[in-house]
Every structure is written in structure tokens, then in C-alpha cells.
Design a protein around this motif. Structure first.
Motif, mmCIF file in Angstrom:
data_model
loop_
_atom_site.group_PDB
_atom_site.id
_atom_site.type_symbol
_atom_site.label_atom_id
_atom_site.label_comp_id
_atom_site.label_asym_id
_atom_site.label_seq_id
_atom_site.Cartn_x
_atom_site.Cartn_y
_atom_site.Cartn_z
ATOM 1 N N PHE A 77 -4.057 -44.646 -77.238
ATOM 2 C CA PHE A 77 -5.241 -45.019 -76.478
ATOM 3 C C PHE A 77 -4.952 -45.928 -75.276
ATOM 4 O O PHE A 77 -5.676 -45.883 -74.293
ATOM 5 N N GLY A 78 -3.924 -46.718 -75.299
ATOM 6 C CA GLY A 78 -3.630 -47.592 -74.162
ATOM 7 C C GLY A 78 -2.891 -46.920 -73.028
ATOM 8 O O GLY A 78 -2.565 -47.556 -72.026
ATOM 9 N N ASP A 79 -2.597 -45.621 -73.158
ATOM 10 C CA ASP A 79 -1.948 -44.828 -72.104
ATOM 11 C C ASP A 79 -0.587 -45.373 -71.670
ATOM 12 O O ASP A 79 -0.313 -45.519 -70.468
ATOM 13 N N PRO A 80 0.328 -45.668 -72.605
ATOM 14 C CA PRO A 80 1.642 -46.206 -72.211
ATOM 15 C C PRO A 80 2.433 -45.213 -71.378
ATOM 16 O O PRO A 80 2.524 -44.033 -71.720
ATOM 17 N N GLY A 95 -3.999 -39.309 -69.898
ATOM 18 C CA GLY A 95 -3.963 -40.434 -70.823
ATOM 19 C C GLY A 95 -5.150 -40.359 -71.778
ATOM 20 O O GLY A 95 -6.276 -40.060 -71.353
ATOM 21 N N LEU A 96 -4.915 -40.632 -73.044
ATOM 22 C CA LEU A 96 -5.978 -40.556 -74.045
ATOM 23 C C LEU A 96 -7.127 -41.499 -73.705
ATOM 24 O O LEU A 96 -8.302 -41.128 -73.770
ATOM 25 N N ALA A 97 -6.801 -42.739 -73.335
ATOM 26 C CA ALA A 97 -7.842 -43.719 -73.022
ATOM 27 C C ALA A 97 -8.593 -43.341 -71.758
ATOM 28 O O ALA A 97 -9.828 -43.400 -71.707
ATOM 29 N N GLU A 98 -7.857 -42.974 -70.711
ATOM 30 C CA GLU A 98 -8.507 -42.613 -69.458
ATOM 31 C C GLU A 98 -9.461 -41.445 -69.661
ATOM 32 O O GLU A 98 -10.596 -41.448 -69.162
ATOM 33 N N ALA A 99 -9.024 -40.417 -70.393
ATOM 34 C CA ALA A 99 -9.881 -39.259 -70.642
ATOM 35 C C ALA A 99 -11.149 -39.663 -71.392
ATOM 36 O O ALA A 99 -12.254 -39.206 -71.065
ATOM 37 N N ARG A 110 -22.686 -47.706 -69.527
ATOM 38 C CA ARG A 110 -21.694 -48.643 -70.041
ATOM 39 C C ARG A 110 -21.233 -48.181 -71.422
ATOM 40 O O ARG A 110 -22.028 -47.732 -72.237
ATOM 41 N N PHE A 111 -19.936 -48.324 -71.665
ATOM 42 C CA PHE A 111 -19.365 -47.894 -72.937
ATOM 43 C C PHE A 111 -18.758 -49.084 -73.672
ATOM 44 O O PHE A 111 -18.357 -50.070 -73.059
ATOM 45 N N SER A 112 -18.683 -48.970 -74.981
ATOM 46 C CA SER A 112 -17.965 -49.944 -75.806
ATOM 47 C C SER A 112 -16.827 -49.242 -76.521
ATOM 48 O O SER A 112 -16.958 -48.092 -76.961
ATOM 49 N N ILE A 113 -15.713 -49.945 -76.621
ATOM 50 C CA ILE A 113 -14.540 -49.471 -77.338
ATOM 51 C C ILE A 113 -14.544 -50.138 -78.715
ATOM 52 O O ILE A 113 -14.617 -51.371 -78.820
ATOM 53 N N VAL A 114 -14.460 -49.329 -79.760
ATOM 54 C CA VAL A 114 -14.495 -49.821 -81.134
ATOM 55 C C VAL A 114 -13.230 -49.343 -81.831
ATOM 56 O O VAL A 114 -12.884 -48.165 -81.768
ATOM 57 N N SER A 115 -12.541 -50.271 -82.491
ATOM 58 C CA SER A 115 -11.326 -49.879 -83.195
ATOM 59 C C SER A 115 -11.084 -50.781 -84.394
ATOM 60 O O SER A 115 -11.894 -51.656 -84.707
ATOM 61 N N PHE A 116 -9.952 -50.580 -85.046
ATOM 62 C CA PHE A 116 -9.740 -51.110 -86.392
ATOM 63 C C PHE A 116 -8.799 -52.300 -86.479
ATOM 64 O O PHE A 116 -8.560 -52.806 -87.572
ATOM 65 N N SER A 117 -8.252 -52.783 -85.345
ATOM 66 C CA SER A 117 -7.291 -53.879 -85.412
ATOM 67 C C SER A 117 -7.486 -54.836 -84.246
ATOM 68 O O SER A 117 -7.474 -54.420 -83.084
ATOM 69 N N GLU A 126 -6.548 -54.578 -70.809
ATOM 70 C CA GLU A 126 -5.700 -54.333 -69.646
ATOM 71 C C GLU A 126 -5.700 -52.856 -69.269
ATOM 72 O O GLU A 126 -5.620 -52.513 -68.077
ATOM 73 N N CYS A 127 -5.818 -51.986 -70.246
ATOM 74 C CA CYS A 127 -5.900 -50.551 -69.973
ATOM 75 C C CYS A 127 -7.194 -50.231 -69.222
ATOM 76 O O CYS A 127 -7.187 -49.448 -68.259
ATOM 77 N N VAL A 128 -8.294 -50.806 -69.657
ATOM 78 C CA VAL A 128 -9.569 -50.597 -68.956
ATOM 79 C C VAL A 128 -9.449 -51.075 -67.511
ATOM 80 O O VAL A 128 -9.880 -50.389 -66.574
ATOM 81 N N ALA A 129 -8.849 -52.245 -67.320
ATOM 82 C CA ALA A 129 -8.677 -52.784 -65.972
ATOM 83 C C ALA A 129 -7.778 -51.881 -65.127
ATOM 84 O O ALA A 129 -8.045 -51.651 -63.934
#
Length: 256
Positions: A77-80, A95-99, A110-117, A126-129
Motif C-alpha cells: 500500500f505505501g508504493d515502495p 502503485g497499490l496505494a495510488e490506485a 475525502r477518503f479515510s485510510i483504515v488498517s490494522f497496525s 508520507e505516501c499520501v503526501a
């Protein structure tokens, strides 16, 4: 036939299986997935340091498979390594996150990112930025606490993740929810009826955008920020990556 390289830069083959299972039903009849799991590195990338390690592995792996695919997806998700891969590769790289985020922007304001850690938070922000989407981000909401395994974390944490998504809608003003992280592949389809706004399945968004970019039939840029770098020698890199770094820039003709 559109050949889509689905590269999981984590070393967890179970996660690759989850990605394939979630993405396969969405494929056009003329598309095929080529799943590849990182041969070394981190079981699950969660921090900036781990993402930096994975970036080099992304470039090596894509260079080793170059010519075998028409478009590649970096399925973390962070598109390394996304920017570097777009420089070196002669075909589109997703990139998974960008897509997921670009798809979310077409579904709401507006979107929210929800995850488990909770460890994922700084890297995700930083990926969003990096993608210039901070103004469209409502929040990043993350669970705290241990989980049994990557392969089953979505089952173990399903109810908590749904509650977190609802909190993002109620308190942060989210119009769209992204369930982020490759280990959550497939969860969006299971819980979409329990969340009152659109829920984006990241790997499906990436696959459909990959097919779109191939259908657009564009060429490799010879100018701009993603042109292939000038040839440069290297020491100690894989043979495939060395070849890619030494390759002269030559725009690739569109597929006929």
C-alpha cells in the motif's frame, strides 16, 4: 492478452495468494495475472526503513521480469519504489496505494485510510503526501495491538476494522473508505454492506487501472520526470538491474 505483473514486495506468499484471489474475478477476459512474491526482504512492510529496503527489491524484480509483462503493479500500500520503477521500466507501473486513492477521489470528496497496525501511520501519511492527496485525506485510522498472522489478520480484526471505518465516517467526515494493506485484500467485498459509504478494494482498483493504461496505448516518455535515466555503470547489483541502468533511453512504440 494483457499480462499484468502483480508483485508483492513482502515475502509472505499467503498475502500474494490473498491479492490474487481478490483481483482475479475483476480481470477482463483478455487479461492474465503474473503473481510474484519478493524473494527476500520483510514479511510485511510497515515502516519507512522497511519500505526503503523493499524499493531496491522492487527495481531488481521488475528488471528481472522485464519483457514478460505489459504493466506492473507494486502490491504494497505505501508504493515502495514506484517512482524509480516508472523511470526504469518501458511499460506502465501502478502503485497499490495510488490506485486506491485516485479511485477514492472519484467516489467522494475525502477518503479515510483504515488498517490494522499503528506502525503503518507515518509511512502511509508520507505516501499520501507523495501523491499530492493530503487535501483529500480525511484521516488515517489504525488499530493498535498484536495479531496472530498476516494470512488471517483480516478475519481476526474484521469487526474492529468496520468499527474504525464507521468512526472515520462519523468523526472525520470521510466519504470513502480504503481498507489499506495487502493482507486486507478481499475484505472490502465482505464488509461493504456494513459501511455506509463506498469501500475501495485496493488491488481491484490497481488491476482495473492497469488494464486502462494498457488500453490507452501510450509510449514511454522521452522528456519529463519519468523519462528513463541516462545510462550509468554500477557495482554489485543484479545483472538484470545493471542492464536496466545501462540501457540507453529509447521511447517504446505503442502496442499495435
Amino acid at each position: 492478452m494483457t499480462r499484468i505483473l502483480l508483485f508483492n514486495p513482502n515475502t509472505s506468499r499467503e498475502v500474494t495468494d490473498l491479492l490474487v484471489e481478490a483481483a482475479s474475478p475483476a480481470l477482463w477476459s483478455g487479461s492474465t495475472l503474473i503473481p510474484v512474491t519478493a524473494p527476500r526482504g520483510i514479511p510485511y512492510i510497515a515502516t519507512r526503513a522497511e519500505a526503503a529496503i523493499a524499493s531496491g527489491i522492487v527495481l531488481e524484480t521488475l528488471a528481472e521480469h522485464e519483457g514478460d509483462f505489459d504493466v506492473a503493479i507494486i502490491a504494497a500500500f505505501g508504493d515502495p519504489g514506484l517512482g524509480g520503477a516508472r523511470e526504469l521500466m518501458s511499460v506502465p507501473v501502478i502503485g497499490l496505494a495510488e490506485a486506491a486513492m485516485l479511485s477514492a477521489c472519484m467516489l467522494g470528496q475525502r477518503f479515510s485510510i483504515v488498517s490494522f497496525s499503528r506502525a503503518l501511520g507515518p509511512w502511509f501519511r508520507e505516501c499520501v503526501a507523495m501523491h499530492g492527496l493530503l487535501d483529500r485525506l480525511a484521516s488515517i485510522r489504525l488499530l493498535d495491538g498484536a495479531f496472530a498472522s498476516l494470512a488471517t489478520v483480516q478475519d481476526e480484526k474484521e469487526d474492529l476494522l468496520v468499527d474504525l471505518a464507521r468512526s472515520a465516517i462519523e468523526h472525520d467526515g470521510a466519504d470513502v473508505i480504503i481498507l489499506a494493506g495487502a493482507p486486507l485484500a478481499g475484505l472490502a467485498g465482505r464488509v461493504r454492506d456494513r459501511i455506509p459509504v463506498p469501500v475501495v478494494e485496493s488491488v481491484v482498483a490497481a488491476v482495473k487501472q492497469a488494464e486502462l493504461l494498457v488500453a490507452l496505448n501510450t509510449k514511454k516518455p522521452s522528456a519529463g520526470s519519468f523519462r528513463r535515466p541516462d545510462p550509468k555503470p554500477s557495482i554489485g547489483l543484479s545483472a538484470a538491474l545493471e542492464r536496466s541502468l545501462l540501457a540507453s533511453h529509447s521511447p517504446i512504440s505503442p502496442r499495435l
